[in-house]
Write an enzyme that holds these catalytic residues in place. Structure first.
Site, PDB file in Angstrom:
ATOM      1  N   LYS A  42      -9.433  -3.008  -0.810  1.00  0.00           N
ATOM      2  CA  LYS A  42      -9.946  -1.840  -0.112  1.00  0.00           C
ATOM      3  C   LYS A  42     -11.452  -1.894   0.146  1.00  0.00           C
ATOM      4  O   LYS A  42     -11.985  -1.032   0.848  1.00  0.00           O
ATOM      5  CB  LYS A  42      -9.580  -0.570  -0.876  1.00  0.00           C
ATOM      6  CG  LYS A  42      -8.064  -0.304  -0.944  1.00  0.00           C
ATOM      7  CD  LYS A  42      -7.459  -0.189   0.448  1.00  0.00           C
ATOM      8  CE  LYS A  42      -5.961   0.076   0.419  1.00  0.00           C
ATOM      9  NZ  LYS A  42      -5.617   1.417  -0.002  1.00  0.00           N
ATOM     10  N   SER A 263       0.971  -3.318  -8.353  1.00  0.00           N
ATOM     11  CA  SER A 263       1.440  -3.491  -6.971  1.00  0.00           C
ATOM     12  C   SER A 263       1.596  -4.970  -6.644  1.00  0.00           C
ATOM     13  O   SER A 263       2.466  -5.357  -5.860  1.00  0.00           O
ATOM     14  CB  SER A 263       0.494  -2.814  -5.987  1.00  0.00           C
ATOM     15  OG  SER A 263      -0.791  -3.401  -6.007  1.00  0.00           O
TER      16      SER A 263
END
Length: 303
Positions: A42, A263
């Protein structure tokens, strides 16, 4: 290598061919996004959102940045906003890892909590309320901003193709906001329409039609269908149990020295499942979005 500011280190992360047994003698490659300076994929998005806001005139020198986030986008935004000396308020559901919240605050961001049971929808509502009450504020809103998939279309996806020694049979990635998956899948399919795009979710996410409920896997899983999915062909959705994702996280650390978040574990399990259905000697690319260090308080290595 001499650099002059930390943003210069965003991107150009390693692509590793995982040294594991894969069904059908296939191969799995993972982009190691924990090597970004803020520790996750991110960072790419945070920098792109701020640059996009500056170029469009939505952000100026006195703008307050407000964003609902599970954590990593908040870190990426705070890092980018710090570079431009912009005040940042991040709205975070209480349930998400304390490590990520500490890192956001270390970068100078203010944290506003919302109740865990309200999920990301509660954080979105609160962010919009704050924006309505704070003059010259801007909510990039990663969940519907087209700059989100664009960030990955123009950075991560070209890196993958440049580094891959073989055509990409399938691209496998988790979806939270959906921007990473949509941006990379669109780019890869534009270059080779035969590339399959497979999205990964935890149990408790709604993409495969199951009931929404809480899950331990952080960073992926949706409460509503990402609008970016309308722009890309999705060939399959794989739903991965928390226990399987966390088992993969432990195995990657113990056997291969890879410290990754849950994840990433889900992405690996999905890639292995997919490989069992693909032709011999297929080449699967996946994303490991961040590292395990920011989930230690969540007991990521506990059985």
């Amino acid at each position: 290598m001499l650099v002059h500011h930390i943003q210069e280190l965003i991107g150009h992360t390693p692509l590793i061919e995982l040294p594991i047994a894969v069904p059908n003698d296939s191969h799995i490659y993972a982009k190691l996004e924990m090597f970004n300076p803020g520790g996750s994929i991110k960072d790419r998005l945070g920098d792109y959102l701020i640059q996009d806001g500056l170029q469009s005139g939505k952000i100026n020198a006195t703008t307050t940045i407000i964003e609902p986030t599970a954590g990593n986008t908040g870190i990426g935004l705070a890092l980018a906003a710090q570079h431009h000396q912009l005040k940042t308020i991040l709205v975070v559901p209480e349930k998400f890892s304390m490590e990520k919240q500490v890192l956001m605050q270390a970068l100078g961001a203010e944290i506003v909590h919302t109740p865990s049971e309200q999920g990301i929808q509660g954080a979105i509502k609160k962010a919009n309320e704050l924006a309505a009450s704070i003059p010259n504020s801007y909510v990039p809103m990663q969940f519907k901003n087209p700059a989100n998939p664009a960030a990955y279309y123009h950075s991560l996806a070209p890196e993958i193709l440049a580094d891959m020694p073989h055509p990409v049979t399938a691209f496998v990635a988790g979806a939270g906001s959906g921007g990473t998956f949509a941006g990379v899948a669109a780019y890869l399919q534009a270059h080779d329409d035969a590339t399959q795009a497979v999205v990964v979710e935890p149990e408790g996410s709604i993409l495969n039609g199951g009931p929404a409920h809480a899950h331990r896997t952080e960073g992926i899983g949706v409460e509503f269908i990402p609008p970016f999915f309308e722009q890309v062909r999705i060939d399959q959705t794989l739903t991965i149990a928390d226990d399987d994702a966390f088992a993969a996280v432990r195995q990657l650390a113990r056997k291969h020295g890879l410290f990754v978040g849950s994840s990433s574990g889900a992405a690996l399990v999905a890639s292995l499942k997919l490989a069992a259905t693909l032709p011999h000697n297929s080449h699967i690319v996946t994303i490991f979005p961040d590292s395990s260090e920011r989930y230690l308080s969540q007991k990521i290595y506990s059985k």
